[in-house]
Design a protein around this motif. Structure first.
Motif, mmCIF file in Angstrom:
data_model
loop_
_atom_site.group_PDB
_atom_site.id
_atom_site.type_symbol
_atom_site.label_atom_id
_atom_site.label_comp_id
_atom_site.label_asym_id
_atom_site.label_seq_id
_atom_site.Cartn_x
_atom_site.Cartn_y
_atom_site.Cartn_z
ATOM 1 N N UNK A 142 0.877 -1.174 0.000
ATOM 2 C CA UNK A 142 0.000 0.000 0.000
ATOM 3 C C UNK A 142 0.912 1.221 0.000
ATOM 4 N N UNK A 143 0.788 2.042 -1.019
ATOM 5 C CA UNK A 143 1.690 3.180 -1.215
ATOM 6 C C UNK A 143 0.917 4.486 -1.112
ATOM 7 N N UNK A 144 1.394 5.375 -0.255
ATOM 8 C CA UNK A 144 0.850 6.733 -0.191
ATOM 9 C C UNK A 144 1.838 7.623 -0.924
ATOM 10 N N UNK A 145 1.361 8.371 -1.873
ATOM 11 C CA UNK A 145 2.247 9.206 -2.679
ATOM 12 C C UNK A 145 2.742 10.398 -1.876
ATOM 13 N N UNK A 146 4.042 10.602 -1.887
ATOM 14 C CA UNK A 146 4.639 11.744 -1.209
ATOM 15 C C UNK A 146 4.324 13.018 -1.987
ATOM 16 N N UNK A 147 4.189 14.107 -1.255
ATOM 17 C CA UNK A 147 3.983 15.427 -1.854
ATOM 18 C C UNK A 147 2.678 15.512 -2.635
ATOM 19 N N UNK A 148 1.719 14.674 -2.310
ATOM 20 C CA UNK A 148 0.430 14.638 -3.006
ATOM 21 C C UNK A 148 -0.662 14.629 -1.951
ATOM 22 N N UNK A 149 -1.618 15.530 -2.070
ATOM 23 C CA UNK A 149 -2.746 15.551 -1.149
ATOM 24 C C UNK A 149 -4.010 15.589 -1.993
ATOM 25 N N UNK A 150 -4.870 14.606 -1.796
ATOM 26 C CA UNK A 150 -6.117 14.531 -2.559
ATOM 27 C C UNK A 150 -7.255 14.211 -1.602
ATOM 28 N N UNK A 151 -8.459 14.508 -2.034
ATOM 29 C CA UNK A 151 -9.642 14.210 -1.232
ATOM 30 C C UNK A 151 -9.741 12.707 -0.974
ATOM 31 N N UNK A 152 -10.159 12.355 0.234
ATOM 32 C CA UNK A 152 -10.394 10.954 0.565
ATOM 33 C C UNK A 152 -11.715 10.524 -0.069
ATOM 34 N N UNK A 153 -11.947 9.219 -0.141
ATOM 35 C CA UNK A 153 -13.121 8.691 -0.842
ATOM 36 C C UNK A 153 -14.432 9.314 -0.383
ATOM 37 N N UNK A 154 -14.586 9.531 0.911
ATOM 38 C CA UNK A 154 -15.865 10.033 1.441
ATOM 39 C C UNK A 154 -15.957 11.549 1.464
ATOM 40 N N UNK A 155 -14.909 12.243 1.079
ATOM 41 C CA UNK A 155 -14.916 13.702 1.049
ATOM 42 C C UNK A 155 -15.415 14.197 -0.309
ATOM 43 N N UNK A 156 -15.723 15.490 -0.354
ATOM 44 C CA UNK A 156 -16.117 16.100 -1.622
ATOM 45 C C UNK A 156 -15.023 15.863 -2.653
ATOM 46 N N UNK A 157 -15.392 15.478 -3.837
ATOM 47 C CA UNK A 157 -14.493 15.209 -4.956
ATOM 48 C C UNK A 157 -13.620 13.970 -4.757
ATOM 49 N N UNK A 158 -13.895 13.159 -3.751
ATOM 50 C CA UNK A 158 -13.122 11.952 -3.496
ATOM 51 C C UNK A 158 -13.193 10.958 -4.646
ATOM 52 N N UNK A 159 -14.397 10.747 -5.179
ATOM 53 C CA UNK A 159 -14.551 9.805 -6.301
ATOM 54 C C UNK A 159 -13.825 10.323 -7.537
ATOM 55 N N UNK A 160 -13.873 11.631 -7.733
ATOM 56 C CA UNK A 160 -13.172 12.237 -8.874
ATOM 57 C C UNK A 160 -11.662 12.084 -8.758
ATOM 58 N N UNK A 161 -11.149 12.272 -7.543
ATOM 59 C CA UNK A 161 -9.712 12.136 -7.313
ATOM 60 C C UNK A 161 -9.263 10.698 -7.577
ATOM 61 N N UNK A 162 -10.059 9.728 -7.115
ATOM 62 C CA UNK A 162 -9.723 8.327 -7.348
ATOM 63 C C UNK A 162 -9.752 7.996 -8.833
ATOM 64 N N UNK A 163 -10.749 8.482 -9.529
ATOM 65 C CA UNK A 163 -10.866 8.226 -10.968
ATOM 66 C C UNK A 163 -9.686 8.833 -11.725
#
Length: 94
Positions: free
Chosen positions: A40-61
């Motif tokens: 399981x890798x968390x990208x360094x220097x990258x911050x995106x909405x979590x799945x349940x937050x606003x725009x979370x599905x968009x960030x995952x896509x």
């Protein structure tokens, strides 16, 4: 075979290449490395909405479109937990 946290961390730090086999959210991916080990890798220097937050599905896509089913080189920046790395990517997808 690794049986201690220290051994696991040492083996994870030696990882350099893998294939992205899953996208958890906009800043977390799953990479299959040599020996069929799934990280399981968390990208360094990258911050995106979590799945349940606003725009979370968009960030995952968006992350899925960039990285899913692609080979990658991993460069460890920090270890949050023994199974979660923060990495920076040196390749063509970012």
């Amino acid at each position: 075979m690794c049986e201690t946290a220290h051994c696991l961390i040492k083996s994870v730090l030696s990882v350099s290449h893998g294939r992205v086999v899953g996208v958890t959210d906009g800043d977390t991916i799953k990479v299959l490395v040599a020996g069929e080990q799934l990280l399981r890798i968390r990208l360094a220097f990258c911050d995106a909405s979590e799945k349940k937050q606003a725009f979370g599905a968009r960030a995952k896509r968006a992350m899925s479109e960039l990285v899913f089913a692609r080979d990658t080189e991993l460069r460890t920046q920090a270890i949050d937990r023994p199974i979660s790395l923060k990495i920076s990517h040196s390749g063509s997808w970012l």
